[in-house]
Design a protein around this motif. Sequence first.
Motif, PDB file in Angstrom:
ATOM      1  N   ASP A  16       0.869  -1.172   0.000  1.00  0.00           N
ATOM      2  CA  ASP A  16       0.000   0.000   0.000  1.00  0.00           C
ATOM      3  C   ASP A  16       0.905   1.221   0.000  1.00  0.00           C
ATOM      4  OD1 ASP A  16      -2.501  -1.262   0.000  1.00  0.00           O
ATOM      5  OD2 ASP A  16      -2.347  -1.649   2.150  1.00  0.00           O
ATOM      6  N   VAL A  17       0.764   2.049  -1.028  1.00  0.00           N
ATOM      7  CA  VAL A  17       1.681   3.167  -1.243  1.00  0.00           C
ATOM      8  C   VAL A  17       0.916   4.484  -1.188  1.00  0.00           C
ATOM      9  CG1 VAL A  17       3.331   4.187  -2.860  1.00  0.00           C
ATOM     10  CG2 VAL A  17       3.116   1.703  -2.707  1.00  0.00           C
ATOM     11  N   PRO A  18       1.361   5.444  -0.354  1.00  0.00           N
ATOM     12  CA  PRO A  18       0.702   6.754  -0.332  1.00  0.00           C
ATOM     13  C   PRO A  18       0.993   7.522  -1.623  1.00  0.00           C
ATOM     14  CG  PRO A  18       2.623   6.747   1.101  1.00  0.00           C
ATOM     15  CD  PRO A  18       2.449   5.343   0.595  1.00  0.00           C
ATOM     16  N   ILE A  19       0.021   8.296  -2.049  1.00  0.00           N
ATOM     17  CA  ILE A  19       0.172   9.081  -3.279  1.00  0.00           C
ATOM     18  C   ILE A  19       0.667  10.472  -2.916  1.00  0.00           C
ATOM     19  CG2 ILE A  19      -1.027  10.057  -5.268  1.00  0.00           C
ATOM     20  CD1 ILE A  19      -3.086   7.792  -4.943  1.00  0.00           C
ATOM     21  N   THR A  69      -4.232   6.235  -1.152  1.00  0.00           N
ATOM     22  CA  THR A  69      -3.166   5.247  -1.360  1.00  0.00           C
ATOM     23  C   THR A  69      -3.555   4.341  -2.525  1.00  0.00           C
ATOM     24  OG1 THR A  69      -4.113   3.634   0.163  1.00  0.00           O
ATOM     25  CG2 THR A  69      -2.525   5.191   1.097  1.00  0.00           C
ATOM     26  N   LYS A  78      -2.571   0.329  -4.403  1.00  0.00           N
ATOM     27  CA  LYS A  78      -1.933  -0.975  -4.204  1.00  0.00           C
ATOM     28  C   LYS A  78      -0.968  -1.197  -5.362  1.00  0.00           C
ATOM     29  CE  LYS A  78      -2.900  -5.678  -3.078  1.00  0.00           C
ATOM     30  NZ  LYS A  78      -3.660  -6.147  -1.956  1.00  0.00           N
ATOM     31  N   GLY A 137       6.033   0.281   1.872  1.00  0.00           N
ATOM     32  CA  GLY A 137       5.240   1.103   0.961  1.00  0.00           C
ATOM     33  C   GLY A 137       5.708   2.540   0.864  1.00  0.00           C
ATOM     34  N   ASP A 138       6.245   3.100   1.952  1.00  0.00           N
ATOM     35  CA  ASP A 138       6.676   4.498   1.901  1.00  0.00           C
ATOM     36  C   ASP A 138       8.008   4.687   1.175  1.00  0.00           C
ATOM     37  OD1 ASP A 138       7.963   3.174   3.953  1.00  0.00           O
ATOM     38  OD2 ASP A 138       8.002   4.899   5.296  1.00  0.00           O
TER      39      ASP A 138
END
Length: 151
Positions: A67-70, A93, A95, A110-111
């Motif tokens: 899960d990656v923050p935008i 976020t 995937k 993810g970060d």
Amino acid sequence: MSGPLRGQDPNSLSQSAEAVRRWLADQFSAGRLTQDLGAKLLAFLAAGLLWFYASEDRRAIIEQSYDVPISVRDDTTPAEGETRAHSGLTPGTIKVTLSGRPGRLRELTGDRIEAMIDITDLPEGSFNEPITVLPPGDTQLVSSTPDRVQA
């Protein structure tokens, strides 16, 4: 170079040269290759199996999702005294699925993966923009869901 080497007895040099010539002679070299052939093949096979087992982790390629923050990029130069703001990204976020070596993917979070949208020069108001994902080194992007964000 002519003559014996410094500190070497001329007789020992000629004896060494003769020993090398004998070792390289056809009658000796063929015998050396086939002598203990079974043991040599077994040692070669054992070395190959050991190498194959030891390098397995480097050959394996797996996939893992994060899960990656935008993040938002805005290089627009605002008018004097104004600031641009953005809010309400939907979703916040995404995937991201990456492929790579197991050791490399285990150390990622993810970060440490970059997912961003570029709103430079977009007019004020709502937007629906594509998301750009930059996978870290030694990994490949397999998929990202969703592929667009709106605000």
